[in-house]
Design a protein around this motif. Structure first.
Motif, short mmCIF file in Angstrom:
data_model
loop_
_atom_site.label_atom_id
_atom_site.label_comp_id
_atom_site.label_asym_id
_atom_site.label_seq_id
_atom_site.Cartn_x
_atom_site.Cartn_y
_atom_site.Cartn_z
N TYR A 16 3.46 68.27 48.65
CA TYR A 16 4.37 69.01 49.52
C TYR A 16 5.83 68.68 49.18
O TYR A 16 6.66 69.58 49.02
CB TYR A 16 4.08 68.68 50.99
N GLU A 17 6.13 67.40 49.07
CA GLU A 17 7.50 66.98 48.74
C GLU A 17 7.94 67.51 47.38
O GLU A 17 9.05 67.99 47.22
CB GLU A 17 7.61 65.45 48.76
N LEU A 18 7.07 67.41 46.39
CA LEU A 18 7.39 67.86 45.04
C LEU A 18 7.63 69.37 45.01
O LEU A 18 8.57 69.85 44.37
CB LEU A 18 6.25 67.48 44.09
N MET A 19 6.82 70.11 45.73
CA MET A 19 6.98 71.57 45.76
C MET A 19 8.24 72.00 46.50
O MET A 19 8.83 73.02 46.16
CB MET A 19 5.77 72.22 46.42
N HIS A 20 8.65 71.24 47.49
CA HIS A 20 9.75 71.68 48.35
C HIS A 20 11.09 71.00 48.09
O HIS A 20 12.10 71.42 48.66
CB HIS A 20 9.36 71.53 49.82
N THR A 21 11.12 69.98 47.25
CA THR A 21 12.40 69.31 47.02
C THR A 21 13.35 70.23 46.26
O THR A 21 12.94 70.98 45.38
CB THR A 21 12.25 67.97 46.28
N THR A 22 14.60 70.18 46.65
CA THR A 22 15.65 70.91 45.95
C THR A 22 16.58 69.94 45.22
O THR A 22 17.61 70.33 44.71
CB THR A 22 16.47 71.79 46.91
N LYS A 23 16.18 68.70 45.19
CA LYS A 23 16.96 67.65 44.51
C LYS A 23 16.19 67.15 43.29
O LYS A 23 15.26 67.77 42.83
CB LYS A 23 17.27 66.51 45.50
N SER A 24 16.53 65.99 42.79
CA SER A 24 15.97 65.46 41.56
C SER A 24 14.49 65.09 41.67
O SER A 24 14.11 64.30 42.53
CB SER A 24 16.77 64.21 41.14
N THR A 25 13.68 65.66 40.79
CA THR A 25 12.26 65.30 40.71
C THR A 25 12.11 63.84 40.31
O THR A 25 11.27 63.12 40.84
CB THR A 25 11.53 66.21 39.71
N THR A 26 12.95 63.40 39.37
CA THR A 26 12.90 62.01 38.91
C THR A 26 13.10 61.05 40.07
O THR A 26 12.29 60.13 40.27
CB THR A 26 13.98 61.75 37.83
N LEU A 28 12.78 61.58 43.29
CA LEU A 28 11.68 61.70 44.26
C LEU A 28 10.47 60.92 43.80
O LEU A 28 9.92 60.11 44.56
CB LEU A 28 11.30 63.17 44.46
N MET A 29 10.03 61.14 42.58
CA MET A 29 8.81 60.49 42.09
C MET A 29 9.00 58.97 41.96
O MET A 29 8.08 58.21 42.26
CB MET A 29 8.37 61.10 40.76
N GLU A 30 10.17 58.53 41.55
CA GLU A 30 10.43 57.10 41.44
C GLU A 30 10.47 56.44 42.81
O GLU A 30 10.01 55.31 42.99
CB GLU A 30 11.73 56.84 40.68
N ARG A 31 10.99 57.15 43.81
CA ARG A 31 11.02 56.61 45.18
C ARG A 31 9.59 56.48 45.71
O ARG A 31 9.24 55.50 46.35
CB ARG A 31 11.84 57.53 46.08
N ILE A 32 8.75 57.46 45.43
CA ILE A 32 7.38 57.44 45.92
C ILE A 32 6.55 56.36 45.22
O ILE A 32 5.85 55.59 45.86
CB ILE A 32 6.73 58.82 45.75
N ALA A 33 6.65 56.30 43.90
CA ALA A 33 5.82 55.37 43.12
C ALA A 33 6.42 53.97 43.00
O ALA A 33 5.71 53.03 42.63
CB ALA A 33 5.57 55.93 41.72
N LYS A 34 7.71 53.86 43.27
CA LYS A 34 8.42 52.58 43.14
C LYS A 34 8.31 52.05 41.70
O LYS A 34 8.17 50.86 41.47
CB LYS A 34 7.91 51.56 44.15
N MET A 35 8.38 52.99 40.75
CA MET A 35 8.37 52.68 39.33
C MET A 35 9.33 53.64 38.62
O MET A 35 9.70 54.67 39.18
CB MET A 35 6.96 52.84 38.73
N PHE A 153 1.96 70.48 37.44
CA PHE A 153 1.31 69.29 37.97
C PHE A 153 0.10 69.71 38.78
O PHE A 153 -0.09 70.90 39.08
CB PHE A 153 2.28 68.46 38.83
N SER A 154 -0.73 68.75 39.13
CA SER A 154 -1.93 69.03 39.94
C SER A 154 -2.15 67.86 40.88
O SER A 154 -1.51 66.81 40.76
CB SER A 154 -3.15 69.21 39.04
N LYS A 155 -3.10 68.03 41.80
CA LYS A 155 -3.46 66.91 42.69
C LYS A 155 -3.91 65.72 41.86
O LYS A 155 -3.57 64.58 42.16
CB LYS A 155 -4.57 67.32 43.65
N GLU A 156 -4.67 65.99 40.82
CA GLU A 156 -5.19 64.92 39.96
C GLU A 156 -4.05 64.14 39.29
O GLU A 156 -4.06 62.91 39.26
CB GLU A 156 -6.10 65.52 38.90
N THR A 157 -3.06 64.85 38.77
CA THR A 157 -1.95 64.14 38.10
C THR A 157 -1.07 63.40 39.10
O THR A 157 -0.59 62.31 38.81
CB THR A 157 -1.12 65.08 37.22
N ILE A 158 -0.86 63.98 40.27
CA ILE A 158 -0.04 63.33 41.29
C ILE A 158 -0.72 62.07 41.81
O ILE A 158 -0.08 61.08 42.14
CB ILE A 158 0.30 64.31 42.44
N GLN A 159 -2.03 62.08 41.86
CA GLN A 159 -2.81 60.89 42.27
C GLN A 159 -2.43 59.68 41.41
O GLN A 159 -2.40 58.54 41.89
CB GLN A 159 -4.30 61.18 42.16
#
Length: 163
Positions: A16-26, A28-35, A153-159
């Motif tokens: 949901y966040e990835l689909m709806h963000t209007t800011k940086s994907t990088t 967002l994903m780094e904040r979520i994964a902490k990597m 991306f897919s659910k599998e890759t986001i996992q």
């Protein structure tokens, strides 16, 4: 932060966040994964149209292994609208687009999201899921349109981002 009930799972929330963000994907994903999100340059070319220079590139975005990518991305960047330093950084292929512009305001506009079925994209994402999401948008940096980006991306890759 993530709902653990029937409304959302971690993966559903991230999708949901990835689909709806209007800011940086990088970011967002780094904040979520902490990597740190890494990039693998698959293919890149430069060309000129009507005296404008463009960079076309295909990349895999991943955390721990290039063999388990999170996102496959295709981008077309208008070099006339970015600095020479940013052109050099993007051409090197070693940084995500979000990292190149990390000190500037990033906005995504004219976003479209569709579900596709593509064996070629499944192969690039190294996934078995036949439900692939494609998010396409125009990317603006400090209110200047720098290009068009497609993220797959897919659910599998986001996992992979939460394991």
């Amino acid at each position: 932060m993530y709902k653990q009930n029937n409304e959302f799972t971690n993966v559903d929330y991230i999708l949901y966040e990835l689909m709806h963000t209007t800011k940086s994907t990088t970011k967002l994903m780094e904040r979520i994964a902490k990597m740190t999100l890494n990039v693998d340059l698959i293919k890149q070319s430069q060309y000129t149209v009507n005296e404008k220079f463009f960079l076309k590139r295909q990349t895999l975005l991943f955390f721990s292994s290039v063999y388990q990518p999170i996102i496959y991305s295709e981008s077309l960047i208008n070099f006339c609208n970015i600095s020479h330093d940013q052109q050099r950084l993007l051409s090197s292929g070693s940084l995500t687009i979000g990292r190149v512009f990390s000190n500037q305001e990033i906005d995504k506009k004219n976003i479209t999201i569709e579900t596709i079925q593509s064996k070629a994209v499944m192969g690039k994402l190294a996934c078995k899921s036949q439900e692939i999401y494609c998010k396409e948008y125009e990317m603006f940096v400090d209110k200047i349109n720098i290009g068009i980006i497609k993220e797959y991306f897919s659910k599998e890759t986001i996992q992979r981002a939460i394991c």
